[in-house]
Scaffold this motif. Sequence first.
Motif, mmCIF file in Angstrom:
data_model
loop_
_atom_site.group_PDB
_atom_site.id
_atom_site.type_symbol
_atom_site.label_atom_id
_atom_site.label_comp_id
_atom_site.label_asym_id
_atom_site.label_seq_id
_atom_site.Cartn_x
_atom_site.Cartn_y
_atom_site.Cartn_z
ATOM 1 N N ALA A 276 51.952 -39.997 68.292
ATOM 2 C CA ALA A 276 52.659 -39.188 67.303
ATOM 3 C C ALA A 276 53.439 -38.115 68.044
ATOM 4 N N ARG A 277 54.670 -37.846 67.578
ATOM 5 C CA ARG A 277 55.526 -36.889 68.255
ATOM 6 C C ARG A 277 56.148 -35.931 67.251
ATOM 7 N N THR A 278 56.440 -34.756 67.725
ATOM 8 C CA THR A 278 57.229 -33.805 66.962
ATOM 9 C C THR A 278 57.946 -32.916 67.958
ATOM 10 N N SER A 279 58.823 -32.072 67.462
ATOM 11 C CA SER A 279 59.526 -31.145 68.349
ATOM 12 C C SER A 279 59.828 -29.866 67.585
ATOM 13 N N TYR A 280 60.028 -28.822 68.338
ATOM 14 C CA TYR A 280 60.334 -27.513 67.768
ATOM 15 C C TYR A 280 61.596 -26.976 68.417
ATOM 16 N N LEU A 281 62.614 -26.747 67.591
ATOM 17 C CA LEU A 281 63.829 -26.112 68.049
ATOM 18 C C LEU A 281 63.642 -24.597 68.029
ATOM 19 N N ALA A 282 64.625 -23.900 68.547
ATOM 20 C CA ALA A 282 64.494 -22.440 68.647
ATOM 21 C C ALA A 282 64.316 -21.789 67.290
ATOM 22 N N ASP A 283 65.010 -22.298 66.260
ATOM 23 C CA ASP A 283 64.884 -21.680 64.937
ATOM 24 C C ASP A 283 63.615 -22.099 64.206
ATOM 25 N N GLU A 284 62.802 -22.971 64.817
ATOM 26 C CA GLU A 284 61.523 -23.360 64.225
ATOM 27 C C GLU A 284 60.337 -22.673 64.907
ATOM 28 N N ILE A 285 60.633 -21.715 65.774
ATOM 29 C CA ILE A 285 59.600 -20.955 66.476
ATOM 30 C C ILE A 285 59.580 -19.547 65.891
ATOM 31 N N LEU A 286 58.452 -19.149 65.324
ATOM 32 C CA LEU A 286 58.318 -17.845 64.675
ATOM 33 C C LEU A 286 57.649 -16.865 65.635
ATOM 34 N N TRP A 287 58.323 -15.774 65.871
ATOM 35 C CA TRP A 287 57.790 -14.749 66.785
ATOM 36 C C TRP A 287 56.947 -13.742 65.988
ATOM 37 N N GLY A 288 55.784 -13.402 66.527
ATOM 38 C CA GLY A 288 54.946 -12.381 65.902
ATOM 39 C C GLY A 288 54.199 -12.874 64.679
ATOM 40 N N GLN A 289 53.850 -14.153 64.634
ATOM 41 C CA GLN A 289 53.074 -14.690 63.515
ATOM 42 C C GLN A 289 51.918 -15.523 64.046
ATOM 43 N N ARG A 290 50.921 -15.731 63.181
ATOM 44 C CA ARG A 290 49.719 -16.453 63.562
ATOM 45 C C ARG A 290 49.303 -17.347 62.403
ATOM 46 N N PHE A 291 48.706 -18.489 62.709
ATOM 47 C CA PHE A 291 48.260 -19.421 61.672
ATOM 48 C C PHE A 291 47.046 -18.854 60.939
ATOM 49 N N VAL A 292 47.015 -19.079 59.630
ATOM 50 C CA VAL A 292 45.885 -18.603 58.831
ATOM 51 C C VAL A 292 44.716 -19.580 58.984
ATOM 52 N N PRO A 293 43.468 -19.122 58.883
ATOM 53 C CA PRO A 293 42.308 -20.033 58.962
ATOM 54 C C PRO A 293 42.290 -20.992 57.777
ATOM 55 N N ILE A 294 41.940 -22.233 58.041
ATOM 56 C CA ILE A 294 41.876 -23.225 56.960
ATOM 57 C C ILE A 294 40.525 -23.948 56.917
ATOM 58 N N VAL A 295 39.625 -23.641 57.849
ATOM 59 C CA VAL A 295 38.313 -24.277 57.877
ATOM 60 C C VAL A 295 37.288 -23.275 57.371
ATOM 61 N N ALA A 296 36.509 -23.674 56.359
ATOM 62 C CA ALA A 296 35.477 -22.815 55.784
ATOM 63 C C ALA A 296 34.215 -23.632 55.576
ATOM 64 N N GLU A 297 33.080 -22.953 55.548
ATOM 65 C CA GLU A 297 31.796 -23.625 55.347
ATOM 66 C C GLU A 297 31.426 -23.552 53.868
ATOM 67 N N GLU A 298 31.175 -24.714 53.289
ATOM 68 C CA GLU A 298 30.809 -24.805 51.875
ATOM 69 C C GLU A 298 29.628 -25.754 51.719
ATOM 70 N N ASP A 299 28.532 -25.240 51.194
ATOM 71 C CA ASP A 299 27.324 -26.034 50.928
ATOM 72 C C ASP A 299 26.843 -26.766 52.175
ATOM 73 N N GLY A 300 26.855 -26.081 53.298
ATOM 74 C CA GLY A 300 26.354 -26.670 54.527
ATOM 75 C C GLY A 300 27.305 -27.633 55.201
ATOM 76 N N ARG A 301 28.531 -27.761 54.681
ATOM 77 C CA ARG A 301 29.525 -28.635 55.296
ATOM 78 C C ARG A 301 30.808 -27.850 55.540
ATOM 79 N N TYR A 302 31.593 -28.298 56.485
ATOM 80 C CA TYR A 302 32.859 -27.649 56.765
ATOM 81 C C TYR A 302 33.951 -28.281 55.909
ATOM 82 N N SER A 303 34.725 -27.432 55.276
ATOM 83 C CA SER A 303 35.796 -27.876 54.387
ATOM 84 C C SER A 303 37.138 -27.431 54.962
ATOM 85 N N VAL A 304 38.111 -28.345 54.952
ATOM 86 C CA VAL A 304 39.448 -28.068 55.486
ATOM 87 C C VAL A 304 40.436 -28.039 54.326
#
Length: 332
Positions: A276-304
């Motif tokens: 699988a491939r992808t690419s990022y051009l200059a206008d697709e790169i965000l400066w000063g940002q971070r990904f939000v968490p998407i993994v949480a524990e629910e009822d003893g299992r990890y949920s995405v």
Amino acid sequence: NGACNVAHKNIREQGRFLQDVFTTLVDLKWPHTLLIFTMSFLCSWLLFGMVWWLIAFAHGDLDHSTRLQRDPAEGAARSAAAFVPCVTSIHSFTSAFLFSIEVQVTIGFGGRMVTEECPAAILVLIVQNIVGLVINAIMLGCIFMKTSQAHRRAETLIFSKHAVIALREGRLCFMLRVGDLRKSMIISATIRMQVVKKTASLEGEVVPLNQIDIQMENPVGGNSIFLVSPLIIYHVIDKNSPLYDISPMNLHHHEDLEIIVILEGVVETTGITTQARTSYLADEILWGQRFVPIVAEEDGRYSVDYSKFGNTVKVPTPSCTARQLEEDKSIM
């Protein structure tokens, strides 16, 4: 989207594609493949239909059939015991064509059959069966390979729409997120990144698509990843990085900058290697940002939560290059 934006023109040695016919057939588009699939069988049926008609014509089977049609009672009584055709019930090219289909696909309706009268007919029967088996093997193998191509599995390997640059452990990092939508895992998954941009050598030679490997760090270490849940892959922008002198001010001025990400691994269910491939051009790169968490524990299992897969939040990040950031730290 990972597709190669390169057009191949003025290829003089077109015959090289015919030296690898199977791969050429697999690489064709579906309409062309289905057309070749249909025509290969139809042409072979017509060719051997003509051969069977010529055998019947040379042996006199067609004249005998004509006499039987004109006077069935007298003709049958006079010639049933004396005349033996090469192939029974062939009286025209249409019936020869139908017999060709019956031989090659082994239908066998029972109205037409080869007799012991003509050795040539037996030889043609053997040859047609061998040719039919070869066509079946090639075309069915081609259809199977097209339907089971590994890039179909890559459709469920997803990358974040944007990449981000932010601080991690006090260092500027280029980050992206990768995930797998299926429960069946990708075995021996590896990921690598390259910067592709136009460069010029000291001698003035211009390289329009110069490929520069960039080192990555991930939670597992090295290029191997365990893609049990979405991972954030990051590259530390240090003095060896081609992004070392890029700042948020001049990032979007690098129109020729493109960062290619390639994920490879073995499909667990089929054992076929996928990419699988992808690419990022200059206008697709965000400066000063971070990904939000998407993994949480629910009822003893990890949920995405994949609805937040590409979501980012702003974080405090220096508006300077990695070189300037390191120089400021050394002064302090």
